[in-house]
Design a protein around this motif. Structure first.
Motif, PDB file in Angstrom:
ATOM      1  N   GLY A   1      41.068  36.051  33.955  1.00  0.00           N
ATOM      2  CA  GLY A   1      40.131  36.383  34.731  1.00  0.00           C
ATOM      3  C   GLY A   1      38.828  36.789  35.260  1.00  0.00           C
TER       4      GLY A   1
ATOM      5  N   SER B   1      35.076  38.129  39.782  1.00  0.00           N
ATOM      6  CA  SER B   1      35.784  36.734  40.565  1.00  0.00           C
ATOM      7  C   SER B   1      36.396  37.638  41.042  1.00  0.00           C
ATOM      8  N   PHE B   2      37.867  38.918  40.097  1.00  0.00           N
ATOM      9  CA  PHE B   2      38.403  39.753  40.844  1.00  0.00           C
ATOM     10  C   PHE B   2      38.280  40.520  41.146  1.00  0.00           C
TER      11      PHE B   2
ATOM     12  N   ASN C   1      43.913  38.784  45.138  1.00  0.00           N
ATOM     13  CA  ASN C   1      44.635  39.498  44.047  1.00  0.00           C
ATOM     14  C   ASN C   1      45.146  41.196  44.389  1.00  0.00           C
TER      15      ASN C   1
END
Ligand SMILES: C[S@@+](CC[C@H](N)C(=O)[O-])C[C@H]1O[C@@H](n2cnc3c(N)ncnc32)[C@H](O)[C@@H]1O
Length: 319
Positions: free
Chosen positions: A106, A110-111, A117
């Motif tokens: 990832g 974006s994480f 998440n």
């Protein structure tokens, strides 16, 4: 795509030949993390190691964090990281069934932007070792990290660049100081200064940000979100071969063979790009060796060198 994500990049070599931060570094980091805890107790519950690569800087966090997530853009880095899990946990005396570490593919961007998440305000520590110079947008990176961190949580980024040979043993020709200077000139020529060699093949602006000790990154720290800003850097030199006043910055490999020095050079993303563009896979093993040996009188088999890296870190605390 960063060079590290390319399928031809040798991630196991990367794992073997890159330097590791000394235990004194993690001690300073854990002390900083501890200061932000309400009870001043360790371990803390959760850390995310962004741009984790093969996990070089991820595992040491298990000494003061219960659960660590390693995240990297490159599937091949994550494959290697996952393949090393049983062995690394065994070395650390940690039962693999405790599931204290996971590695996932990832991007840092974006994480931190996705709530799928990790919940907001749930993370005690976010680290970015030797990778923040690749991130795309520092303002949104800091804002997203601030969102994920608990109040009092730590964001830490640290890095190293351009090892200098500060000492050697074995055959040589000339005065020691001159030899060390010539060796560094050859390094700089192959790494940066000759437009026909690796210099133009670095991904930019990342490499220049790193060369400038991440000052560009530091300039984006939002002072309204973070406090207790701690910045420390060390510039290696043959006359000051050790960061002894700040041992956590002492990143070195002592008494290594010239082959190992060259193998480190071969992990450079700039070299990988150069090879792809030119097809010349032997630049380091042939031309670099020849110039180095001619300039110094060193012997490829017998000479041993001490390498010290320029290095630095920034620790900041979520308000
Ligand atoms: C030089 S390696 C460092 C690996 C490891 N942290 C270490 O200290 O050895 C840089 C890593 O950052 C990863 N990377 C670069 N940009 C990234 C991003 N935007 N998000 C996540 N990982 C990224 C690369 O794939 C690569 O594995």
């Amino acid at each position: 795509m960063t060079t590290f994500s390319k399928s031809g990049f040798k991630t196991l070599n990367y794992n073997s030949f890159r330097p590791h931060y000394p235990p004194s570094f993690y001690k300073v980091l854990s002390q900083y993390v501890q200061k932000g805890q309400q009870q001043h107790e360790l371990p803390v519950a959760k850390a995310i190691d962004l741009g984790c690569g093969t996990g070089v800087a991820t595992y040491p966090l298990l000494n003061f964090v219960r659960y660590v997530i390693g995240l990297d853009l490159s599937p091949s880095m994550i494959n290697t990281a996952n393949s090393l899990v049983p062995q690394r946990l065994k070395e650390m005396g940690i039962d693999p069934s405790d599931s204290r570490i996971t590695f996932q593919v990832g991007s840092a961007e974006s994480f931190v932007n996705s709530s799928d998440n990790v919940e907001a305000s749930s993370v005690d520590l976010i680290t970015a070792a030797q990778c923040i110079h690749w991130f795309q947008d520092y303002d949104s990176f800091f804002q997203s990290s601030a969102k994920l961190l608990k109040s009092g949580g730590t964001l830490a980024y640290f890095y190293y660049i351009d090892p200098m040979i500060v000492n050697f043993s074995g055959p040589s020709q000339g005065i020691k100081e001159d030899i060390l200077e010539k060796a560094y000139e050859v390094y700089l020529k192959f790494a940066y200064n000759d437009p026909n060699l690796i210099g133009p093949h670095w991904e930019q602006p990342g490499r220049n940000i790193l060369k400038n000790f991440c000052e560009e990154v530091n300039s984006h720290i939002p002072r309204d979100e973070f406090t207790d800003i701690t910045i420390n850097t060390y510039k290696a030199s043959a006359t000051n071969p050790s960061a002894d006043t700040a041992q956590e910055l002492d990143l070195k490999k002592l008494n290594i063979s010239l082959q190992e020095y060259l193998a480190y050079f071969e992990t450079y993303s700039g070299f990988h790009n150069y090879k792809e563009k030119t097809g010349n896979v032997d630049l380091i093993k042939a031309d670099f060796v020849k110039e180095l040996v001619d300039a110094t009188g060193w012997d490829l088999e017998k000479t041993k060198v001490d390498l010290v890296w320029n290095t630095g870190y920034t620790f900041i605390r979520k308000k």
